[in-house]
Design a protein around this motif. Structure first.
Motif, PDB file in Angstrom:
ATOM      1  N   PRO A  19       5.347   1.435  38.909  1.00 40.12           N
ATOM      2  CA  PRO A  19       5.440   2.194  40.158  1.00 40.12           C
ATOM      3  C   PRO A  19       4.401   1.718  41.166  1.00 40.12           C
ATOM      4  N   ALA A  20       4.626   2.002  42.427  1.00 44.20           N
ATOM      5  CA  ALA A  20       3.675   1.596  43.468  1.00 44.20           C
ATOM      6  C   ALA A  20       2.396   2.431  43.341  1.00 44.20           C
ATOM      7  N   PRO A  21       1.231   1.835  43.604  1.00 41.81           N
ATOM      8  CA  PRO A  21      -0.028   2.592  43.514  1.00 41.81           C
ATOM      9  C   PRO A  21      -0.096   3.671  44.586  1.00 41.81           C
ATOM     10  N   LEU A  22      -0.712   4.801  44.247  1.00 47.27           N
ATOM     11  CA  LEU A  22      -0.837   5.922  45.177  1.00 47.27           C
ATOM     12  C   LEU A  22      -2.197   5.957  45.853  1.00 47.27           C
ATOM     13  N   ALA A  23      -3.095   5.057  45.439  1.00 45.03           N
ATOM     14  CA  ALA A  23      -4.433   4.969  46.037  1.00 45.03           C
ATOM     15  C   ALA A  23      -4.981   3.584  45.739  1.00 45.03           C
ATOM     16  N   SER A  24      -6.058   3.222  46.399  1.00 45.12           N
ATOM     17  CA  SER A  24      -6.679   1.919  46.163  1.00 45.12           C
ATOM     18  C   SER A  24      -7.607   2.001  44.941  1.00 45.12           C
ATOM     19  N   HIS A  25      -7.927   0.838  44.392  1.00 46.04           N
ATOM     20  CA  HIS A  25      -8.833   0.792  43.243  1.00 46.04           C
ATOM     21  C   HIS A  25     -10.210   1.357  43.626  1.00 46.04           C
ATOM     22  N   GLU A  26     -10.645   1.076  44.832  1.00 40.43           N
ATOM     23  CA  GLU A  26     -11.948   1.572  45.279  1.00 40.43           C
ATOM     24  C   GLU A  26     -11.979   3.096  45.329  1.00 40.43           C
ATOM     25  N   ASP A  27     -10.900   3.713  45.805  1.00 35.32           N
ATOM     26  CA  ASP A  27     -10.835   5.180  45.862  1.00 35.32           C
ATOM     27  C   ASP A  27     -10.796   5.788  44.466  1.00 35.32           C
ATOM     28  N   VAL A  28     -10.083   5.139  43.562  1.00 33.00           N
ATOM     29  CA  VAL A  28      -9.970   5.620  42.180  1.00 33.00           C
ATOM     30  C   VAL A  28     -11.335   5.594  41.496  1.00 33.00           C
ATOM     31  N   VAL A  29     -12.086   4.512  41.721  1.00 30.17           N
ATOM     32  CA  VAL A  29     -13.409   4.375  41.119  1.00 30.17           C
ATOM     33  C   VAL A  29     -14.384   5.374  41.722  1.00 30.17           C
ATOM     34  N   LYS A  30     -14.282   5.587  43.005  1.00 33.16           N
ATOM     35  CA  LYS A  30     -15.247   6.436  43.724  1.00 33.16           C
ATOM     36  C   LYS A  30     -15.027   7.924  43.441  1.00 33.16           C
ATOM     37  N   ASP A  31     -13.768   8.346  43.355  1.00 32.64           N
ATOM     38  CA  ASP A  31     -13.449   9.766  43.255  1.00 32.64           C
ATOM     39  C   ASP A  31     -12.713  10.069  41.945  1.00 32.64           C
ATOM     40  N   PRO A  32     -13.355  10.763  40.989  1.00 29.76           N
ATOM     41  CA  PRO A  32     -12.692  11.093  39.719  1.00 29.76           C
ATOM     42  C   PRO A  32     -11.430  11.930  39.910  1.00 29.76           C
ATOM     43  N   VAL A  67     -13.733   2.712  34.756  1.00 30.63           N
ATOM     44  CA  VAL A  67     -14.710   2.090  35.655  1.00 30.63           C
ATOM     45  C   VAL A  67     -15.500   1.001  34.938  1.00 30.63           C
ATOM     46  N   GLU A  68     -15.943   1.286  33.720  1.00 30.33           N
ATOM     47  CA  GLU A  68     -16.776   0.328  32.982  1.00 30.33           C
ATOM     48  C   GLU A  68     -15.985  -0.912  32.570  1.00 30.33           C
ATOM     49  N   VAL A  69     -14.728  -0.728  32.182  1.00 33.85           N
ATOM     50  CA  VAL A  69     -13.918  -1.871  31.755  1.00 33.85           C
ATOM     51  C   VAL A  69     -13.525  -2.743  32.946  1.00 33.85           C
ATOM     52  N   THR A  70     -13.088  -2.121  34.038  1.00 32.62           N
ATOM     53  CA  THR A  70     -12.701  -2.920  35.211  1.00 32.62           C
ATOM     54  C   THR A  70     -13.924  -3.580  35.857  1.00 32.62           C
ATOM     55  N   LYS A  71     -15.083  -2.952  35.707  1.00 31.64           N
ATOM     56  CA  LYS A  71     -16.314  -3.561  36.217  1.00 31.64           C
ATOM     57  C   LYS A  71     -16.595  -4.882  35.501  1.00 31.64           C
ATOM     58  N   ARG A  72     -16.120  -4.990  34.260  1.00 32.58           N
ATOM     59  CA  ARG A  72     -16.324  -6.203  33.457  1.00 32.58           C
ATOM     60  C   ARG A  72     -15.118  -7.140  33.486  1.00 32.58           C
ATOM     61  N   VAL A  78     -12.600  -8.060  28.563  1.00 29.82           N
ATOM     62  CA  VAL A  78     -13.526  -7.353  27.671  1.00 29.82           C
ATOM     63  C   VAL A  78     -13.227  -7.699  26.219  1.00 29.82           C
ATOM     64  N   VAL A  79     -11.934  -7.820  25.893  1.00 36.26           N
ATOM     65  CA  VAL A  79     -11.555  -8.217  24.532  1.00 36.26           C
ATOM     66  C   VAL A  79     -12.011  -9.643  24.244  1.00 36.26           C
ATOM     67  N   TYR A 119      -3.452  -0.683  39.484  1.00 37.34           N
ATOM     68  CA  TYR A 119      -4.520  -0.270  40.402  1.00 37.34           C
ATOM     69  C   TYR A 119      -5.656  -1.284  40.515  1.00 37.34           C
ATOM     70  N   PHE A 120      -5.894  -2.048  39.462  1.00 37.78           N
ATOM     71  CA  PHE A 120      -6.982  -3.031  39.517  1.00 37.78           C
ATOM     72  C   PHE A 120      -6.467  -4.421  39.895  1.00 37.78           C
ATOM     73  N   PHE A 121      -5.396  -4.861  39.215  1.00 34.23           N
ATOM     74  CA  PHE A 121      -4.838  -6.181  39.498  1.00 34.23           C
ATOM     75  C   PHE A 121      -3.756  -6.148  40.586  1.00 34.23           C
ATOM     76  N   LYS A 122      -3.367  -4.922  41.011  1.00 37.58           N
ATOM     77  CA  LYS A 122      -2.347  -4.749  42.070  1.00 37.58           C
ATOM     78  C   LYS A 122      -1.029  -5.421  41.705  1.00 37.58           C
ATOM     79  N   LEU A 123      -0.668  -5.283  40.454  1.00 35.37           N
ATOM     80  CA  LEU A 123       0.563  -5.898  39.955  1.00 35.37           C
ATOM     81  C   LEU A 123       1.770  -5.035  40.314  1.00 35.37           C
ATOM     82  N   GLN A 124       2.889  -5.672  40.665  1.00 38.21           N
ATOM     83  CA  GLN A 124       4.127  -4.973  40.970  1.00 38.21           C
ATOM     84  C   GLN A 124       5.268  -5.645  40.240  1.00 38.21           C
ATOM     85  N   GLY A 125       6.392  -4.926  40.126  1.00 41.21           N
ATOM     86  CA  GLY A 125       7.555  -5.502  39.472  1.00 41.21           C
ATOM     87  C   GLY A 125       7.651  -5.104  38.017  1.00 41.21           C
ATOM     88  N   PRO A 126       8.250  -5.970  37.172  1.00 38.88           N
ATOM     89  CA  PRO A 126       8.478  -5.642  35.760  1.00 38.88           C
ATOM     90  C   PRO A 126       7.167  -5.401  35.002  1.00 38.88           C
TER      91      PRO A 126
END
Length: 325
Positions: A19-32, A67-72, A78-79, A119-126
Motif C-alpha cells: 500500500p502507499a505510505p501514509l506518512a514520511s519516514h522522518e515523521d514516523v521516526v519523530k512521532d510515535p 528506529v534503531e534498525v533503520t538507523k543501521r 543488520v542481519v 516507509y524506509f526504502f519507499k518501495l511500491q508495487g508487488p
C-alpha cells in the motif's frame, strides 16, 4: 540492496502489492503516534496479523525497534553485519531474558520488515520476499550443525542409568545438530558411536543464575520428564469416573483469575496468550484488604468442598453396607 535493484528482482509475492505510505519516514521516526497509527493501518491493508509481542513481562516497543534498525540501514543490513545484539542492548532487558537478539529479529521480521520496505526504502508495487529471511520461515532451512564439547562423568542422580561412554577420557569433540531454540540456549542432539544423546546446550553469554549446570565442562544436560504420582492419578481417574464426586475447591487466586480473565477476554480478544502474566501482575498490585476478599471466598469454597466430600464418603459407606447386607 537499493529499491531500484529490488524492483528488478524476481523475489515477488504474486497477487499482493504494497500500500502507499501514509506518512514520511522522518515523521514516523519523530512521532510515535504516527508510527503506531501507520503500522496498524499497514497490517490492516496487508491483511496480516498484528499483535504487540511481550518480552520479559513487558510489551516490546516496536517504535524504538524500528528506529534503531533503520538507523543501521534496515533489516537485511543488520542481519548481514550481525548487529542484533547491539540493537538489543538499547532495550536493557533483564538478565533473565536470554536470546534477546533471536527474539528481536523474529518479531522485526514478522511485524516490521514489509513496513520498512514501504516507509524506509519507499518501495511500491508487488510485495518482495527478503534476501535474508528468518530461518524458521524459510522452507529450505535445515538444523544447524554445532561443534559441542562433552565430558562423560559418572553421576549419582541416575544410578540405574547406563555407564558413560569412553570412561577415562577427559574431553572430546563431537558434531551435533541444533534441533531448536529455547530461552536458556539450544535443543541439540549429538551422536556418539551408536548412541544419540539429546539435551540442552546452554547459552554461554548470559548464564542464568537460577539454572544449575552439573559440570562446567559439560554443556549438554540430559532431559528427564517429571513423573506423576500414582496416587494423584488414581484420585483424578476416580473423579472423572464418578459424576457425584464433589467439585474440588479453588483458591482465592483462582477466583480472581477467572474474574479477570473474563474481563480481559472481552477487552483484548486477540491477546489471550498474555492474560496469565497480566493477571499475575494485577494480583501482585492488590492491597492486603483487596486480596483478603478473594482469599475469604477461597476459604469458604474449601469449607464447601470438605463438607461435600464428607457427605460423599458417608454416602459411599452406606451404599457399601447396603450391598453387603
Amino acid at each position: 540492496m537499493s529499491p531500484v535493484a529490488r524492483t528488478k528482482s524476481s523475489n515477488v509475492v504474486e497477487g499482493k502489492n504494497y500500500p502507499a505510505p501514509l506518512a514520511s519516514h522522518e515523521d514516523v521516526v519523530k512521532d510515535p503516534t504516527v508510527f503506531w497509527d501507520t503500522l496498524r493501518r499497514f497490517h490492516f491493508m496487508m491483511t496480516t496479523k498484528f499483535m504487540i509481542p511481550v518480552i520479559g513481562g513487558k510489551e516490546l516497543d516496536l517504535h524504538i525497534l524500528y528506529v534503531e534498525v533503520t538507523k543501521r540501514g534496515g533489516y537485511e543490513k543488520v542481519v548481514a553485519e550481525k548487529k542484533w545484539r547491539e540493537v538489543g542492548n538499547i532495550f536493557r532487558f533483564s538478565a533473565t531474558t536470554t536470546s534477546a537478539s533471536f527474539v528481536l529479529r523474529k518479531h522485526y521480521f514478522s511485524l516490521l520488515y514489509h513496513y520498512e520496505q514501504v516507509y524506509f526504502f519507499k518501495l511500491q508495487g508487488p510485495v518482495f520476499t527478503p534476501t535474508v529471511s528468518f530461518p524458521a520461515s524459510n522452507p529450505s532451512w535445515r538444523p544447524e550443525l554445532a561443534l559441542v564439547e562433552y565430558s562423560p562423568k559418572k553421576t549419582n542422580d541416575h544410578p540405574e542409568g547406563p555407564e558413560p561412554l569412553n570412561e577415562g577420557t577427559s574431553c572430546f569433540s563431537a558434531i551435533g545438530t541444533i534441533e531448536g531454540k529455547c530461552d536458556c540456549g539450544y535443543l541439540v542432539s549429538v551422536k556418539l558411536g551408536s548412541e544419540i544423546l539429546k539435551g540442552v546446550l546452554y547459552h554461554p553469554e548470559q548464564p542464568d543464575s537460577s539454572t544449575s549446570i552439573p559440570d562446567s565442562n559439560s554443556a549438554i544436560v540430559p532431559y528427564t520428564s517429571k513423573r506423576r504420582h500414582s496416587g494423584q492419578r488414581r484420585r483424578r481417574s476416580r473423579r472423572r469416573g464418578d459424576p457425584n464426586y464433589p467439585k474440588p475447591n479453588r483458591s482465592g487466586y483462582n477466583f480472581f483469575f477467572a474474574e479477570k480473565h473474563y474481563k480481559l477476554k472481552s477487552l483484548y480478544p486477540n491477546r489471550e496468550r498474555e492474560f496469565t502474566k497480566m493477571i499475575g501482575e494485577s494480583w501482585s498490585n492488590l492491597s492486603a484488604e483487596e486480596r483478603m476478599v478473594y482469599q475469604n471466598i477461597g476459604l469458604k469454597d474449601k469449607e464447601r468442598y470438605k463438607r461435600e466430600l464428607k457427605e460423599y464418603k458417608e454416602k459411599m459407606i452406606s451404599q457399601t453396607m447396603e450391598l453387603g447386607s
